[in-house]
Design a protein around this motif. Structure first.
Motif, PDB file in Angstrom:
ATOM      1  N   LEU A 114       0.540  -1.003   0.133  1.00  0.00           N
ATOM      2  CA  LEU A 114      -0.286  -0.226   0.619  1.00  0.00           C
ATOM      3  C   LEU A 114       0.563   1.386   0.041  1.00  0.00           C
ATOM      4  O   LEU A 114       0.443   2.241  -0.478  1.00  0.00           O
ATOM      5  N   GLU A 115       2.390   1.084   0.462  1.00  0.00           N
ATOM      6  CA  GLU A 115       3.128   2.594   0.345  1.00  0.00           C
ATOM      7  C   GLU A 115       3.887   2.922  -0.721  1.00  0.00           C
ATOM      8  O   GLU A 115       3.188   4.108  -1.022  1.00  0.00           O
ATOM      9  N   LYS A 116       4.006   1.807  -1.274  1.00  0.00           N
ATOM     10  CA  LYS A 116       3.991   2.146  -2.714  1.00  0.00           C
ATOM     11  C   LYS A 116       2.734   2.262  -3.404  1.00  0.00           C
ATOM     12  O   LYS A 116       3.086   3.412  -5.105  1.00  0.00           O
ATOM     13  N   LEU A 117       1.300   1.856  -3.261  1.00  0.00           N
ATOM     14  CA  LEU A 117       0.700   2.105  -4.185  1.00  0.00           C
ATOM     15  C   LEU A 117       0.155   3.764  -4.183  1.00  0.00           C
ATOM     16  O   LEU A 117       0.354   4.687  -4.903  1.00  0.00           O
ATOM     17  N   ALA A 118       0.309   4.319  -2.988  1.00  0.00           N
ATOM     18  CA  ALA A 118       0.202   5.596  -1.843  1.00  0.00           C
ATOM     19  C   ALA A 118       1.563   6.415  -3.523  1.00  0.00           C
ATOM     20  O   ALA A 118       0.240   7.278  -3.553  1.00  0.00           O
ATOM     21  N   GLY A 119       2.302   5.917  -2.733  1.00  0.00           N
ATOM     22  CA  GLY A 119       3.399   7.131  -3.472  1.00  0.00           C
ATOM     23  C   GLY A 119       3.480   6.988  -4.545  1.00  0.00           C
ATOM     24  O   GLY A 119       3.060   7.986  -5.503  1.00  0.00           O
ATOM     25  N   ARG A 120       2.582   6.489  -5.277  1.00  0.00           N
ATOM     26  CA  ARG A 120       2.312   5.902  -7.143  1.00  0.00           C
ATOM     27  C   ARG A 120       1.493   7.081  -7.818  1.00  0.00           C
ATOM     28  O   ARG A 120       1.584   7.417  -8.478  1.00  0.00           O
ATOM     29  N   ILE A 121       0.551   7.262  -6.958  1.00  0.00           N
ATOM     30  CA  ILE A 121      -0.498   8.061  -6.700  1.00  0.00           C
ATOM     31  C   ILE A 121      -0.534   9.630  -6.947  1.00  0.00           C
ATOM     32  O   ILE A 121      -0.966  10.317  -7.460  1.00  0.00           O
ATOM     33  N   SER A 122       0.275   9.906  -5.690  1.00  0.00           N
ATOM     34  CA  SER A 122       1.025  11.283  -4.970  1.00  0.00           C
ATOM     35  C   SER A 122       1.535  11.322  -5.990  1.00  0.00           C
ATOM     36  O   SER A 122       1.472  12.626  -6.401  1.00  0.00           O
ATOM     37  N   GLU A 123       2.139  10.755  -7.242  1.00  0.00           N
ATOM     38  CA  GLU A 123       3.121  11.184  -8.414  1.00  0.00           C
ATOM     39  C   GLU A 123       2.019  12.097  -9.706  1.00  0.00           C
ATOM     40  O   GLU A 123       2.404  12.526  -9.835  1.00  0.00           O
ATOM     41  N   GLN A 124       1.109  11.730  -9.176  1.00  0.00           N
ATOM     42  CA  GLN A 124       0.048  12.025 -10.137  1.00  0.00           C
ATOM     43  C   GLN A 124      -0.743  12.714 -10.229  1.00  0.00           C
ATOM     44  O   GLN A 124      -1.467  13.356 -11.246  1.00  0.00           O
ATOM     45  N   ILE A 125      -1.714  13.122  -8.343  1.00  0.00           N
ATOM     46  CA  ILE A 125      -2.698  13.695  -8.672  1.00  0.00           C
ATOM     47  C   ILE A 125      -1.881  14.930  -7.039  1.00  0.00           C
ATOM     48  O   ILE A 125      -1.476  14.502  -6.819  1.00  0.00           O
ATOM     49  N   GLU A 126      -3.064  15.475  -6.462  1.00  0.00           N
ATOM     50  CA  GLU A 126      -2.493  16.514  -5.677  1.00  0.00           C
ATOM     51  C   GLU A 126      -2.454  15.887  -3.917  1.00  0.00           C
ATOM     52  O   GLU A 126      -1.468  16.230  -3.924  1.00  0.00           O
ATOM     53  N   THR A 127      -3.208  15.355  -4.637  1.00  0.00           N
ATOM     54  CA  THR A 127      -2.493  14.561  -2.909  1.00  0.00           C
ATOM     55  C   THR A 127      -1.875  13.752  -1.847  1.00  0.00           C
ATOM     56  O   THR A 127      -1.394  13.332  -2.834  1.00  0.00           O
ATOM     57  N   ASP A 128      -0.835  13.973  -1.072  1.00  0.00           N
ATOM     58  CA  ASP A 128      -0.240  14.194  -0.921  1.00  0.00           C
ATOM     59  C   ASP A 128       0.126  12.218  -0.640  1.00  0.00           C
ATOM     60  O   ASP A 128      -0.537  11.593   0.339  1.00  0.00           O
ATOM     61  N   LEU A 153      -5.377  -4.172  -0.512  1.00  0.00           N
ATOM     62  CA  LEU A 153      -4.308  -3.506  -1.785  1.00  0.00           C
ATOM     63  C   LEU A 153      -5.395  -4.083  -2.821  1.00  0.00           C
ATOM     64  O   LEU A 153      -5.178  -4.122  -4.269  1.00  0.00           O
ATOM     65  N   GLY A 154      -5.672  -5.651  -2.573  1.00  0.00           N
ATOM     66  CA  GLY A 154      -6.276  -6.606  -3.566  1.00  0.00           C
ATOM     67  C   GLY A 154      -6.986  -5.351  -4.233  1.00  0.00           C
ATOM     68  O   GLY A 154      -8.147  -6.089  -5.343  1.00  0.00           O
ATOM     69  N   MET A 155      -8.268  -4.377  -3.250  1.00  0.00           N
ATOM     70  CA  MET A 155      -9.123  -3.599  -4.004  1.00  0.00           C
ATOM     71  C   MET A 155      -8.901  -2.733  -5.048  1.00  0.00           C
ATOM     72  O   MET A 155      -9.474  -2.432  -6.560  1.00  0.00           O
ATOM     73  N   TYR A 156      -7.600  -2.749  -5.142  1.00  0.00           N
ATOM     74  CA  TYR A 156      -6.532  -1.818  -6.161  1.00  0.00           C
ATOM     75  C   TYR A 156      -6.638  -2.412  -7.710  1.00  0.00           C
ATOM     76  O   TYR A 156      -5.531  -2.993  -7.071  1.00  0.00           O
TER      77      TYR A 156
END
Length: 342
Positions: A114-128, A153-156
């Motif tokens: 989940l940490e890596k997913l959150a990091g990947r998404i934060s590179e693309q939208i405003e939310t940190d 994690l399987g929800m994504y």
């Protein structure tokens, strides 16, 4: 008074008025954007913040503030905006006031945590990433939707999705839950039931298949092998689950090139050498091809597999232990000759 003087004065006044009017009109309606520009406006940005960004696309940014004040515009709406060549200050102010932003494509692939997913998404939208991670792990949400901190994690489902740049963490999560439910359509749910597996179990097995082989064409065969083992109550003996255990002990950045005999003795519910059945949750995020490989597995009699030394990246499959031992010995010699000890 001389009529010529009067006429001259009137003409001068009209000329001055025309010049002032033209300048006034040009400041508001004249084309100022010299090239198409993408503008990212933060949710908390002020007009001054926007003005600083406009420097890259217009010459006189002071006119932006002047026009905004004339139109009584004080608070820009956050988002991604496209300023097209030839737009005026009036166009820019109206665009930021309307909030008519341009959607973006947000994509992610096989994130292990989940940490890596959150990091990947934060590179693309405003939310940190911190806000995203907290939202993803929210206990109330997890309980309401039947997830745990490990299984969620399987929800994504890895894919490309359309979002607004200033989407909040909560709205991102809500849309991903909706996409997850859409993914699990009637056909996929039916196939899972025919396998006597829940959706979570399908994703768990898919995550092992995903880690076992990068070859999409091979995944239905690998899935079939693991299903053969499950049906016969054999331990899966999946090396990716051992690597998962090793990383849980040593950290996610720990590199494992070779599973050692001592690793097989790790006490963990994710150790598929010591436990029969599936692990409690997925070990990484599987992509759609891996999930569908489980649901559309290839029927065969294989119970064993070993990395191939002739076709790198693929596997050698066997239905007898004797053949498997020959394949395994060949692989062990190959990997030892290359000095890979861990």
């Amino acid at each position: 008074m001389n009529k010529k003087i009067i006429y001259g004065s009137v003409i001068a006044i009209l000329l001055i008025g025309a010049i002032v009017g033209f300048n006034y009109y040009h400041k508001i309606f004249g084309a100022v954007v010299t090239k198409e520009t993408i503008l990212y406006v933060g949710s908390k940005d002020s007009l001054i913040d926007v003005k600083k960004q406009l420097i890259k696309s217009i010459e006189n940014t002071e006119n932006f503030i002047w026009v905004a004040n004339k139109k009584k515009f004080t608070t820009p709406k956050g988002g991604k905006y496209i300023l097209k060549k030839g737009m005026s200050m009036n166009d820019i102010v109206n665009l930021l006031r309307s909030g008519n932003q341009t959607p973006i494509k947000v994509s992610f692939n096989n994130q292990d945590t989940l940490e890596k997913l959150a990091g990947r998404i934060s590179e693309q939208i405003e939310t940190d990433s911190v806000s995203l991670l907290q939202t993803m792990r929210d206990d109330t949400f997890l309980k309401a939707n039947g997830f745990t901190k490990k299984s969620v994690l399987g929800m994504y489902i890895p894919n490309s999705y359309e979002f607004y740049w200033n989407t909040s963490a909560e709205k991102f999560r809500t849309k991903m839950l909706r996409e997850y439910k859409r993914f699990w359509n009637e056909s996929r749910i039916k196939k899972a039931k025919e396998l006597h597996l829940t959706q979570d179990q399908v994703i768990t097995l898919a995550s092992i298949v995903q880690k076992e082989t990068a070859q999409k064409a091979e995944r239905p065969v690998v899935a079939g092998l693991y299903l053969n083992r499950l049906k016969n109550n054999w331990p899966l003996q999946a090396d990716p689950t051992i690597i998962y255990c090793v990383k849980e002990i040593n950290g996610q950045d720990f590199i494992v090139k070779r599973v050692l005999t001592k690793d097989l003795e790790i006490t963990s519910p994710y150790n598929t050498y010591k436990n029969t059945g599936l692990p409690p949750t997925l070990i990484a995020m599987p992509d759609i091809s891996a999930i569908d490989a489980v649901l559309n597995y290839k029927k065969h009699n294989y119970f064993y597999m070993c990395a191939s030394v002739e076709s790198i990246g693929f596997h050698e499959f066997a239905n007898s232990l004797a053949q498997h031992n020959r394949n395994a010995a060949k692989y062990q010699r190959w990997i030892s000759n290359r000095g890979i000890n861990r």
